[in-house]
Design an enzyme around this catalytic site. Structure first.
Site, PDB file in Angstrom:
ATOM      1  N   LYS A  31       1.008  -1.456   0.437  1.00  0.00           N
ATOM      2  CA  LYS A  31       0.830   0.249   0.283  1.00  0.00           C
ATOM      3  C   LYS A  31       1.160   1.347   0.262  1.00  0.00           C
ATOM      4  O   LYS A  31       1.787   1.291   1.151  1.00  0.00           O
ATOM      5  CB  LYS A  31      -0.538  -0.085   1.000  1.00  0.00           C
ATOM      6  N   SER A  55      -4.248   2.833 -17.190  1.00  0.00           N
ATOM      7  CA  SER A  55      -3.858   2.350 -16.210  1.00  0.00           C
ATOM      8  C   SER A  55      -3.502   3.695 -15.068  1.00  0.00           C
ATOM      9  O   SER A  55      -3.921   4.836 -15.164  1.00  0.00           O
ATOM     10  CB  SER A  55      -2.292   2.552 -16.962  1.00  0.00           C
ATOM     11  N   TYR A  62      -4.123  -1.442 -14.197  1.00  0.00           N
ATOM     12  CA  TYR A  62      -2.722  -1.385 -13.208  1.00  0.00           C
ATOM     13  C   TYR A  62      -1.456  -0.388 -13.661  1.00  0.00           C
ATOM     14  O   TYR A  62      -1.330   0.919 -13.986  1.00  0.00           O
ATOM     15  CB  TYR A  62      -2.206  -2.978 -14.456  1.00  0.00           C
ATOM     16  N   ALA A  93     -10.121   6.180 -15.750  1.00  0.00           N
ATOM     17  CA  ALA A  93      -9.652   6.959 -15.139  1.00  0.00           C
ATOM     18  C   ALA A  93      -9.734   7.876 -14.851  1.00  0.00           C
ATOM     19  O   ALA A  93      -9.439   8.931 -13.660  1.00  0.00           O
ATOM     20  CB  ALA A  93      -8.412   5.463 -14.177  1.00  0.00           C
TER      21      ALA A  93
END
Length: 117
Positions: free
Chosen positions: A9, A25, A58, A75
């Site tokens: 994270k 991505s 990704y 995104a």
């Protein structure tokens, strides 16, 4: 039995760009990727602290040391430059292994997206 568990994270970094016309991505500074034990092509979840959006995509390797966090393609509609995001990588592991597995969690400077000493 295998389960999906937290592997890595990057906690609270600032979005430096959003490129709707890119193929998709998230671009992440290579220093952050290394510190968080993440690799190019890895599937990640992006959690936008500002609006609650959750996105799966990704990783594309960004230039080392630039602090780059750029959401690309569709995104880019879910973030704005300056938003704070959390980037989460998961791993598939044996249930018993997961009980003792220690994920890699980093806390960069959220203003500069650089590693704190």
């Amino acid at each position: 039995m295998d389960i999906v568990a937290l592997k890595s994270k990057i906690h609270r970094v600032t979005v430096t760009g959003a490129d709707l016309n890119y193929i998709g991505s998230i671009t992440i500074d290579e220093n952050l990727m290394d510190a968080a034990n993440m690799i190019q092509g890895e599937k990640v979840q992006i959690v936008n602290v500002n609006n609650g959006e959750r996105i799966e995509t990704y990783i594309i390797k960004g230039e080392r040391g630039k602090g780059e966090i750029v959401l690309n393609g569709p995104a880019a509609r879910r973030v704005a430059k300056g938003d704070i995001v959390i980037i989460i990588g998961y791993g598939i592991m044996d249930f018993e292994e997961a009980k003792t597995f220690e994920p890699t969690v980093i806390f960069p400077d959220e203003k500069t997206n650089t590693l704190l000493s």
